[in-house]
Design an enzyme around this catalytic site. Structure first.
Site, PDB file in Angstrom:
ATOM      1  N   LEU A 181       0.831  -1.188   0.000  1.00  0.00           N
ATOM      2  CA  LEU A 181       0.000   0.000   0.000  1.00  0.00           C
ATOM      3  C   LEU A 181       0.872   1.246   0.000  1.00  0.00           C
ATOM      4  CD1 LEU A 181      -1.631   0.829   3.399  1.00  0.00           C
ATOM      5  CD2 LEU A 181       0.069  -0.929   3.218  1.00  0.00           C
ATOM      6  N   CYS A 182       0.260   2.325  -0.396  1.00  0.00           N
ATOM      7  CA  CYS A 182       0.912   3.643  -0.406  1.00  0.00           C
ATOM      8  C   CYS A 182      -0.163   4.635   0.018  1.00  0.00           C
ATOM      9  CB  CYS A 182       1.499   3.942  -1.778  1.00  0.00           C
ATOM     10  SG  CYS A 182       0.282   3.903  -3.111  1.00  0.00           S
ATOM     11  N   ARG A 183      -0.145   5.804  -0.531  1.00  0.00           N
ATOM     12  CA  ARG A 183      -1.155   6.798  -0.145  1.00  0.00           C
ATOM     13  C   ARG A 183      -2.512   6.445  -0.756  1.00  0.00           C
ATOM     14  NH1 ARG A 183      -3.189  11.757  -2.042  1.00  0.00           N
ATOM     15  NH2 ARG A 183      -3.739  13.173  -0.354  1.00  0.00           N
TER      16      ARG A 183
END
Length: 175
Positions: free
Chosen positions: A62-64
């Protein structure tokens, strides 16, 4: 590309707390807010084979918002990992789902906002210099605009990659 919703991942983590969850954001973004079980491995530093993970086990990324995680999943797949799984909507979706997060004491400016600030400033400076100094400075604004169009079409933001390497995005703020 395989995906999972934040709620599905949270349910999975209750039964498998040792599942590999990797956050691709910059250290300052991670320090501000992150999924408690996640570990920080910024996309520009990611070398999947050096993470000591099983290639046949799921790796949740995941990231933003999901963009960097998708690129990370491609890196994992190229290195022979069979189950890179992107968390849909990233940390923003995790927060919107009212799932627990770890928050730091310091508020930071996201990489996306930094790109908008720098791009907007360069366009403004190009127009101002073009108006007051020399018409040739309009080229600066045109160059930035072309770069933004390129980033939108290819999903490769050179300015974002450059900003990610800046010292203020490498240091972890005090908690």
């Amino acid at each position: 590309m395989k995906t999972i919703t934040p709620i599905e991942l949270q349910k999975l983590l209750t039964t498998q707390p040792s599942a590999s969850v990797i956050d691709e954001r910059m250290p300052v973004e991670f320090a501000e807010v992150h999924v408690p079980q996640a570990r920080s491995v910024p996309l520009d530093e990611l070398k999947p084979s050096s993470l000591q993970l099983q290639k046949d086990q799921p790796v949740y990324l995941l990231c933003r918002s999901g963009q960097r995680a998708t690129k990370a999943a491609e890196k994992f797949a190229k290195e022979g990992f069979s189950q890179p799984i992107v968390v849909e909507g990233g940390t923003l979706a995790w927060i919107e789902s009212n799932l627990s997060v770890t928050r730091g004491a310091v508020k930071v400016i996201s990489l996306e906002r930094q790109v908008r600030i720098v791009a907007g400033s360069l366009v403004f400076v190009g127009v101002a210099l073009g108006w007051f100094v020399d018409r040739g400075f309009y080229g600066l604004s045109a160059f930035v605009g072309a770069g933004l169009v390129f980033a939108g079409i290819t999903d490769i933001c050179s300015m974002g990659l450059l900003l990610a390497k800046m010292p203020w995005n490498k240091r972890v703020p005090p908690q």
